[in-house]
Motif scaffolding. Structure first.
Motif, PDB file in Angstrom:
ATOM      1  N   PRO A  45      45.507  60.422  75.163  1.00 54.17           N
ATOM      2  CA  PRO A  45      45.477  58.753  76.391  1.00 54.17           C
ATOM      3  C   PRO A  45      47.221  59.543  76.852  1.00 54.17           C
ATOM      4  N   VAL A  46      47.849  58.883  77.945  1.00 55.52           N
ATOM      5  CA  VAL A  46      48.933  59.388  77.965  1.00 55.52           C
ATOM      6  C   VAL A  46      50.250  58.537  77.799  1.00 55.52           C
ATOM      7  N   GLU A  47      49.887  57.390  77.034  1.00 55.47           N
ATOM      8  CA  GLU A  47      50.865  56.770  76.799  1.00 55.47           C
ATOM      9  C   GLU A  47      51.237  57.654  75.497  1.00 55.47           C
ATOM     10  N   LYS A  48      49.910  58.390  74.247  1.00 61.46           N
ATOM     11  CA  LYS A  48      50.145  58.554  73.293  1.00 61.46           C
ATOM     12  C   LYS A  48      50.659  60.271  73.569  1.00 61.46           C
ATOM     13  N   ALA A  49      50.208  60.484  74.434  1.00 63.06           N
ATOM     14  CA  ALA A  49      50.771  61.962  75.101  1.00 63.06           C
ATOM     15  C   ALA A  49      52.744  62.015  75.250  1.00 63.06           C
ATOM     16  N   ASN A  50      52.819  61.220  75.867  1.00 62.49           N
ATOM     17  CA  ASN A  50      54.221  61.168  76.433  1.00 62.49           C
ATOM     18  C   ASN A  50      54.952  61.053  75.506  1.00 62.49           C
ATOM     19  N   SER A  51      54.192  59.677  74.421  1.00 62.84           N
ATOM     20  CA  SER A  51      55.326  59.362  73.506  1.00 62.84           C
ATOM     21  C   SER A  51      55.592  61.138  72.136  1.00 62.84           C
ATOM     22  N   TYR A 301      52.169  67.173  84.699  1.00 61.91           N
ATOM     23  CA  TYR A 301      50.264  66.702  84.249  1.00 61.91           C
ATOM     24  C   TYR A 301      49.870  66.360  85.237  1.00 61.91           C
ATOM     25  N   ALA A 302      48.373  66.111  84.934  1.00 63.01           N
ATOM     26  CA  ALA A 302      47.103  65.391  85.669  1.00 63.01           C
ATOM     27  C   ALA A 302      46.691  64.566  84.561  1.00 63.01           C
ATOM     28  N   LEU A 303      45.961  63.187  85.252  1.00 61.36           N
ATOM     29  CA  LEU A 303      45.579  62.162  84.900  1.00 61.36           C
ATOM     30  C   LEU A 303      43.981  62.006  84.486  1.00 61.36           C
ATOM     31  N   GLU A 304      42.898  62.487  84.069  1.00 61.91           N
ATOM     32  CA  GLU A 304      41.435  62.534  84.057  1.00 61.91           C
ATOM     33  C   GLU A 304      40.948  61.844  83.143  1.00 61.91           C
ATOM     34  N   ASP A 305      40.409  60.259  83.209  1.00 67.10           N
ATOM     35  CA  ASP A 305      39.773  59.182  82.686  1.00 67.10           C
ATOM     36  C   ASP A 305      41.297  58.974  81.326  1.00 67.10           C
ATOM     37  N   GLY A 306      42.460  58.796  81.777  1.00 72.33           N
ATOM     38  CA  GLY A 306      43.113  58.494  80.986  1.00 72.33           C
ATOM     39  C   GLY A 306      43.980  59.065  79.955  1.00 72.33           C
ATOM     40  N   ARG A 307      43.199  60.649  79.833  1.00 74.49           N
ATOM     41  CA  ARG A 307      43.930  61.670  79.270  1.00 74.49           C
ATOM     42  C   ARG A 307      44.624  62.757  79.933  1.00 74.49           C
ATOM     43  N   VAL A 308      45.796  63.919  79.383  1.00 76.93           N
ATOM     44  CA  VAL A 308      46.398  64.411  80.275  1.00 76.93           C
ATOM     45  C   VAL A 308      45.863  65.739  79.926  1.00 76.93           C
ATOM     46  N   ARG A 309      46.351  65.872  81.279  1.00 78.36           N
ATOM     47  CA  ARG A 309      44.963  67.765  81.516  1.00 78.36           C
ATOM     48  C   ARG A 309      46.432  68.391  82.302  1.00 78.36           C
ATOM     49  N   ASN A 310      45.986  70.103  82.129  1.00 81.67           N
ATOM     50  CA  ASN A 310      47.457  71.141  82.439  1.00 81.67           C
ATOM     51  C   ASN A 310      48.272  70.883  81.948  1.00 81.67           C
ATOM     52  N   VAL A 311      49.528  70.283  81.280  1.00 83.46           N
ATOM     53  CA  VAL A 311      50.741  69.928  80.832  1.00 83.46           C
ATOM     54  C   VAL A 311      51.711  71.322  81.015  1.00 83.46           C
ATOM     55  N   VAL A 312      52.741  70.996  81.842  1.00 84.36           N
ATOM     56  CA  VAL A 312      53.398  72.425  81.364  1.00 84.36           C
ATOM     57  C   VAL A 312      54.985  71.395  82.006  1.00 84.36           C
ATOM     58  N   ILE A 313      55.588  72.280  80.250  1.00 83.03           N
ATOM     59  CA  ILE A 313      56.824  71.558  80.403  1.00 83.03           C
ATOM     60  C   ILE A 313      58.230  72.507  80.659  1.00 83.03           C
TER      61      ILE A 313
END
Length: 361
Positions: A45-51, A301-313
């Motif tokens: 989930p995007v909030e958890k991924a951000n954290s 990243y992209a968002l799909e159903d509130g979850r992150v996809r294709n993360v690049v940092i």
């Protein structure tokens, strides 16, 4: 040298190829701190991924979270309250000050000047306590959230006064350090002309941040960030690209950060600190660039159903560490460690990726 070296805070390996104690080639190997953060974020989930991005680095944790949150806000087209933007900048510049003070303290440790090193760490304690007061932690203070900032990071008059007092103390003490540091002939002779990087090579090797500005290139990603438009500050540059220039750029950038924070406090807008009216939706891959203490930081990243996809940092140390391999060539082996740390390398920032390879049997 390595993977553990007495002059390095983090583990990494350096191979130096020398002839008559002159470095002919260098190889810096990272990966000891590898944790696969981007792969772990995939599908969260995007909030958890951000954290989770705060765990990438213990020095610049705040800017990682800020940039990751910006990705979601750009993709979802969220307009954050102006007051929240100002408080984000205050926290971001405090983090820049503490990072630069850590760099200067570590640099003096490598130089062998333990007195300067410990005094700089003592000054840094004021910044760390201000960050703890605002976010609740000295490290990983977790201020930005999607739509604004956490309620605990709101600034009341007491906190604002504490920040002002802290800035006065920091500015006074750093000025005293700068005067003593630059007037010491032994220190200046030890760092002048050591492992320089030319402007041409810095651009060719994609160097970024203060390490790039130390070669005379006047570029700071903050000039490209809309949230910094209301603030006046100078882009600090030096021309020699050596250890001295790198140290001086960080010293003078501390004063510019103090200037930005004071402007933010003087003109802090009234109003809300978070917008919760947005709705989650799918987005294409969204990119965001910010100026971290070590240079340009990229998240996407992209968002799909509130979850992150294709993360690049992409962190600034990736390019800067590689450039130091080139800067060492032609210099004495005793200058090697000093030449490497002049770019303020963050190996935990760099050791964050995982590559999945399909092997043909």
């Amino acid at each position: 040298m390595g993977t553990v070296h007495s002059a390095a805070i983090e583990p990494y390996r350096v191979r130096l190829f020398v002839e008559d104690e002159i470095v002919k080639d260098a190889e810096i190997t990272v990966g000891v701190n590898h944790r696969g953060v981007e792969r772990i974020m995939e599908g969260l989930p995007v909030e958890k991924a951000n954290s989770l991005t705060e765990k990438i680095c213990g020095i610049c944790s705040g800017v990682h979270l800020w940039n990751s949150v910006l990705v979601a806000e750009k993709g979802l087209e969220i307009e954050i309250p102006e007051r929240a933007s100002y408080i984000r900048i205050i926290v971001g510049e405090l983090e820049r000050i503490h990072s630069h003070l850590l760099y200067l303290a570590h640099g003096n440790e490598v130089l062998g000047h333990e007195t300067f090193s410990m005094r700089l760490f003592y000054i840094r304690e004021t910044v760390m306590e201000l960050l703890r007061m605002i976010g609740g932690n000295r490290v990983q203070y977790g201020v930005p959230i999607i739509g604004g900032i956490r309620p605990r990071a709101e600034l009341d008059e007491m906190k604002i006064q504490k920040i002002r007092e802290g800035l006065d103390y920091i500015e006074e003490k750093v000025k005293g350090f700068a005067d003593r540091f630059t007037s010491d002939p032994m220190i200046m002779s030890r760092i002048t002309g050591v492992c320089p990087l030319s402007r041409k090579d810095a651009l060719r090797l994609a160097v970024t941040g203060p390490t790039l500005r130390a070669t005379g290139v006047e570029f700071d990603m903050r000039r490209e960030m809309e949230c910094y438009d209301p603030f006046e500050f100078d882009i600090i540059t030096e021309n020699d690209g050596d250890v001295k220039s790198n140290l001086l750029v960080r010293v003078f950038e501390i004063f510019e950060s103090v200037k930005i924070i004071r402007q933010a406090l003087d003109n802090l807008p009234e109003g809300a600190i978070v917008d919760r009216s947005w709705e989650m939706q799918d987005t294409n891959i969204t990119k965001s660039y910010v100026e971290a203490p070590r240079g340009t930081l990229y998240h996407s990243y992209a968002l799909e159903d509130g979850r992150v996809r294709n993360v690049v940092i992409r962190t600034p140390s990736m390019a800067n560490i590689g450039a130091m391999q080139y800067a060492l060539i032609g210099h004495h082996i005793t200058d090697a460690q000093l030449g490497i740390v002049q770019c303020d390398p963050c190996f935990t920032c760099t050791d964050r990726a995982i590559e999945i390879v399909n092997l043909k049997r």
